[in-house]
Write a protein that holds these residues in place. Structure first.
Motif, PDB file in Angstrom:
ATOM      1  N   LEU A  88     -29.219  17.483 -15.658  1.00 19.11           N
ATOM      2  CA  LEU A  88     -28.819  16.598 -14.556  1.00 19.11           C
ATOM      3  C   LEU A  88     -27.742  17.244 -13.680  1.00 19.11           C
ATOM      4  CD1 LEU A  88     -28.930  13.240 -16.459  1.00 19.11           C
ATOM      5  CD2 LEU A  88     -30.052  13.663 -14.262  1.00 19.11           C
ATOM      6  N   HIS A  89     -26.939  18.105 -14.244  1.00 19.19           N
ATOM      7  CA  HIS A  89     -25.904  18.791 -13.470  1.00 19.19           C
ATOM      8  C   HIS A  89     -26.444  19.972 -12.669  1.00 19.19           C
ATOM      9  CE1 HIS A  89     -22.901  16.636 -15.944  1.00 19.19           C
ATOM     10  NE2 HIS A  89     -22.098  16.879 -14.924  1.00 19.19           N
ATOM     11  N   TYR A  90     -27.417  20.701 -13.246  1.00 25.82           N
ATOM     12  CA  TYR A  90     -27.776  21.983 -12.649  1.00 25.82           C
ATOM     13  C   TYR A  90     -29.245  22.177 -12.298  1.00 25.82           C
ATOM     14  CZ  TYR A  90     -23.149  23.162 -14.317  1.00 25.82           C
ATOM     15  OH  TYR A  90     -21.803  23.171 -14.538  1.00 25.82           O
ATOM     16  N   ARG A  91     -30.113  21.369 -12.843  1.00 23.61           N
ATOM     17  CA  ARG A  91     -31.541  21.585 -12.641  1.00 23.61           C
ATOM     18  C   ARG A  91     -32.226  20.246 -12.423  1.00 23.61           C
ATOM     19  NH1 ARG A  91     -32.673  26.193 -17.150  1.00 23.61           N
ATOM     20  NH2 ARG A  91     -31.319  27.746 -16.223  1.00 23.61           N
ATOM     21  N   ALA A  92     -33.499  20.178 -12.752  1.00 26.30           N
ATOM     22  CA  ALA A  92     -34.257  18.926 -12.629  1.00 26.30           C
ATOM     23  C   ALA A  92     -34.320  18.256 -14.000  1.00 26.30           C
ATOM     24  CB  ALA A  92     -35.667  19.213 -12.128  1.00 26.30           C
ATOM     25  N   SER A  93     -33.968  17.007 -14.040  1.00 30.32           N
ATOM     26  CA  SER A  93     -34.044  16.239 -15.280  1.00 30.32           C
ATOM     27  C   SER A  93     -35.489  16.027 -15.681  1.00 30.32           C
ATOM     28  CB  SER A  93     -33.362  14.879 -15.071  1.00 30.32           C
ATOM     29  OG  SER A  93     -33.622  14.028 -16.172  1.00 30.32           O
ATOM     30  N   ARG A  94     -35.714  15.997 -16.970  1.00 27.36           N
ATOM     31  CA  ARG A  94     -37.053  15.721 -17.482  1.00 27.36           C
ATOM     32  C   ARG A  94     -37.310  14.224 -17.554  1.00 27.36           C
ATOM     33  NH1 ARG A  94     -35.690  18.887 -22.825  1.00 27.36           N
ATOM     34  NH2 ARG A  94     -33.901  17.568 -22.421  1.00 27.36           N
ATOM     35  N   LEU A  95     -36.243  13.417 -17.605  1.00 25.26           N
ATOM     36  CA  LEU A  95     -36.384  11.993 -17.889  1.00 25.26           C
ATOM     37  C   LEU A  95     -35.760  11.065 -16.859  1.00 25.26           C
ATOM     38  CD1 LEU A  95     -35.437  12.211 -21.683  1.00 25.26           C
ATOM     39  CD2 LEU A  95     -37.732  12.236 -20.688  1.00 25.26           C
TER      40      LEU A  95
ATOM     41  N   GLU B  33     -39.659   3.408 -15.149  1.00 28.28           N
ATOM     42  CA  GLU B  33     -40.663   2.851 -16.058  1.00 28.28           C
ATOM     43  C   GLU B  33     -41.518   3.915 -16.730  1.00 28.28           C
ATOM     44  OE1 GLU B  33     -42.943  -0.164 -14.113  1.00 28.28           O
ATOM     45  OE2 GLU B  33     -41.154  -1.217 -13.403  1.00 28.28           O
ATOM     46  N   ASP B  34     -41.591   5.107 -16.139  1.00 29.62           N
ATOM     47  CA  ASP B  34     -42.477   6.130 -16.695  1.00 29.62           C
ATOM     48  C   ASP B  34     -41.753   7.151 -17.565  1.00 29.62           C
ATOM     49  OD1 ASP B  34     -41.072   7.347 -14.656  1.00 29.62           O
ATOM     50  OD2 ASP B  34     -42.802   8.491 -13.938  1.00 29.62           O
ATOM     51  N   ALA B  35     -40.525   6.890 -17.967  1.00 28.96           N
ATOM     52  CA  ALA B  35     -39.753   7.855 -18.761  1.00 28.96           C
ATOM     53  C   ALA B  35     -40.418   8.144 -20.102  1.00 28.96           C
ATOM     54  CB  ALA B  35     -38.326   7.352 -18.976  1.00 28.96           C
ATOM     55  N   GLU B  36     -40.942   7.122 -20.754  1.00 33.19           N
ATOM     56  CA  GLU B  36     -41.614   7.334 -22.036  1.00 33.19           C
ATOM     57  C   GLU B  36     -42.834   8.234 -21.860  1.00 33.19           C
ATOM     58  OE1 GLU B  36     -39.128   3.722 -22.606  1.00 33.19           O
ATOM     59  OE2 GLU B  36     -40.473   4.365 -21.022  1.00 33.19           O
ATOM     60  N   ARG B  37     -43.594   7.994 -20.799  1.00 26.92           N
ATOM     61  CA  ARG B  37     -44.783   8.809 -20.532  1.00 26.92           C
ATOM     62  C   ARG B  37     -44.377  10.256 -20.279  1.00 26.92           C
ATOM     63  NH1 ARG B  37     -46.521  10.914 -16.187  1.00 26.92           N
ATOM     64  NH2 ARG B  37     -45.318   9.582 -14.818  1.00 26.92           N
ATOM     65  N   ARG B  38     -43.331  10.464 -19.472  1.00 23.30           N
ATOM     66  CA  ARG B  38     -42.881  11.825 -19.194  1.00 23.30           C
ATOM     67  C   ARG B  38     -42.397  12.526 -20.455  1.00 23.30           C
ATOM     68  NH1 ARG B  38     -38.578  11.518 -15.071  1.00 23.30           N
ATOM     69  NH2 ARG B  38     -38.552   9.301 -15.419  1.00 23.30           N
ATOM     70  N   ALA B  39     -41.706  11.780 -21.320  1.00 23.12           N
ATOM     71  CA  ALA B  39     -41.237  12.360 -22.591  1.00 23.12           C
ATOM     72  C   ALA B  39     -42.420  12.773 -23.456  1.00 23.12           C
ATOM     73  CB  ALA B  39     -40.340  11.367 -23.327  1.00 23.12           C
ATOM     74  N   LEU B  40     -43.404  11.891 -23.569  1.00 22.91           N
ATOM     75  CA  LEU B  40     -44.589  12.197 -24.370  1.00 22.91           C
ATOM     76  C   LEU B  40     -45.351  13.396 -23.813  1.00 22.91           C
ATOM     77  CD1 LEU B  40     -45.893   8.595 -25.127  1.00 22.91           C
ATOM     78  CD2 LEU B  40     -45.000  10.247 -26.796  1.00 22.91           C
ATOM     79  N   GLU B  41     -45.467  13.479 -22.489  1.00 19.82           N
ATOM     80  CA  GLU B  41     -46.161  14.604 -21.864  1.00 19.82           C
ATOM     81  C   GLU B  41     -45.424  15.916 -22.113  1.00 19.82           C
ATOM     82  OE1 GLU B  41     -46.562  13.489 -17.770  1.00 19.82           O
ATOM     83  OE2 GLU B  41     -48.289  12.174 -18.167  1.00 19.82           O
ATOM     84  N   ALA B  42     -44.098  15.891 -22.012  1.00 16.02           N
ATOM     85  CA  ALA B  42     -43.313  17.103 -22.259  1.00 16.02           C
ATOM     86  C   ALA B  42     -43.444  17.544 -23.710  1.00 16.02           C
ATOM     87  CB  ALA B  42     -41.852  16.861 -21.895  1.00 16.02           C
ATOM     88  N   GLU B  43     -43.422  16.580 -24.623  1.00 13.81           N
ATOM     89  CA  GLU B  43     -43.573  16.906 -26.040  1.00 13.81           C
ATOM     90  C   GLU B  43     -44.964  17.453 -26.341  1.00 13.81           C
ATOM     91  OE1 GLU B  43     -42.479  13.124 -27.648  1.00 13.81           O
ATOM     92  OE2 GLU B  43     -40.350  13.606 -27.615  1.00 13.81           O
ATOM     93  N   ALA B  44     -45.991  16.849 -25.740  1.00 14.72           N
ATOM     94  CA  ALA B  44     -47.362  17.309 -25.956  1.00 14.72           C
ATOM     95  C   ALA B  44     -47.549  18.724 -25.412  1.00 14.72           C
ATOM     96  CB  ALA B  44     -48.355  16.344 -25.309  1.00 14.72           C
ATOM     97  N   ALA B  45     -46.977  19.003 -24.246  1.00 12.33           N
ATOM     98  CA  ALA B  45     -47.086  20.339 -23.664  1.00 12.33           C
ATOM     99  C   ALA B  45     -46.391  21.373 -24.547  1.00 12.33           C
ATOM    100  CB  ALA B  45     -46.494  20.350 -22.260  1.00 12.33           C
ATOM    101  N   ALA B  46     -45.209  21.034 -25.066  1.00 12.31           N
ATOM    102  CA  ALA B  46     -44.486  21.958 -25.944  1.00 12.31           C
ATOM    103  C   ALA B  46     -45.267  22.211 -27.226  1.00 12.31           C
ATOM    104  CB  ALA B  46     -43.103  21.399 -26.263  1.00 12.31           C
ATOM    105  N   LYS B  47     -45.867  21.159 -27.772  1.00 13.22           N
ATOM    106  CA  LYS B  47     -46.651  21.301 -28.996  1.00 13.22           C
ATOM    107  C   LYS B  47     -47.882  22.176 -28.744  1.00 13.22           C
ATOM    108  CE  LYS B  47     -48.942  18.695 -32.636  1.00 13.22           C
ATOM    109  NZ  LYS B  47     -49.383  17.400 -33.110  1.00 13.22           N
TER     110      LYS B  47
END
Length: 196
Positions: A89-96, A28-42
């Motif tokens: 997903l194969h080698y590290r930690a997924s963001r989503l 349920e929190d995938a959208e929030r995690r995506a937005l947080e990752a985008e905000a951090a990158a920006k």
């Protein structure tokens, strides 16, 4: 970087619309995690040169900024982000994706590889399809030898080749990586940092 919503946010929407395994693993929190990752990158990008040396652009951003992607930057950014998430997903930690078991993470990663490559095939960009297939293969070789830094550089150089076209130095770096050469890391770094 695309202005039409962040690529990670669009990726979450794409994964939800796919249904099946991939959508069930989003949480349920995938959208929030995506937005947080985008905000951090920006925020990092806006912080200026102080952080520029520490932060490499995501492969999707590199590919989308090149002249080969000019006709459909948003689509290139999304499809490369899709394949990169499969790689994570194969080698590290997924963001989503929150996969409760390693086998499910691998299956979800394979599904994202296929989804991104199918989108690229729809664009008719066969050189980029071949490039991303090489990225997936060379990353597997690098990780198999415990060379994680090389795998990240494979992504950076591959994204540059998608956006700008493959250079002779990149072709050489890929050959050295396939051969397991100790020179591969230096060559791939040069290809990743090549002037656009």
């Amino acid at each position: 970087m695309s202005a039409a919503g962040g690529a990670l946010t669009r990726l979450v929407a794409t994964m939800r619309s796919e249904g099946g395994l991939i959508s069930t693993l989003l949480g349920e929190d995938a959208e929030r995690r995506a937005l947080e990752a985008e905000a951090a990158a920006k925020a990092e990008a806006e912080a200026g040169t102080e952080h520029a040396e520490r932060r490499r652009p995501r492969p999707a951003q590199i590919a989308a900024e090149g002249p080969r992607a000019r006709a459909d930057r948003d689509e290139y950014e999304l499809l490369v982000e899709t394949i990169y998430e499969g790689y994570l997903l194969h080698y590290r930690a997924s963001r989503l994706v929150a996969a409760p078991e390693p086998d499910l993470a691998l299956l979800a990663g394979d599904q994202l590889y296929a989804l991104g490559l199918a989108r690229l095939v729809q664009l008719g960009d066969l050189p980029a399809v071949a490039e991303l297939a090489d990225v997936i293969t060379l990353c597997a070789l690098a990780h198999g030898c415990g060379r994680e830094e090389l795998a990240e550089l494979v992504w950076q150089a591959g994204a540059r080749a998608i956006g700008w076209g493959q250079s002779a130095s990149h072709a050489r770096a890929k050959a050295l990586t396939r051969a397991g050469s100790p020179e591969a890391l230096t060559a791939m770094k040069a290809a990743a940092e090549a002037a656009s």
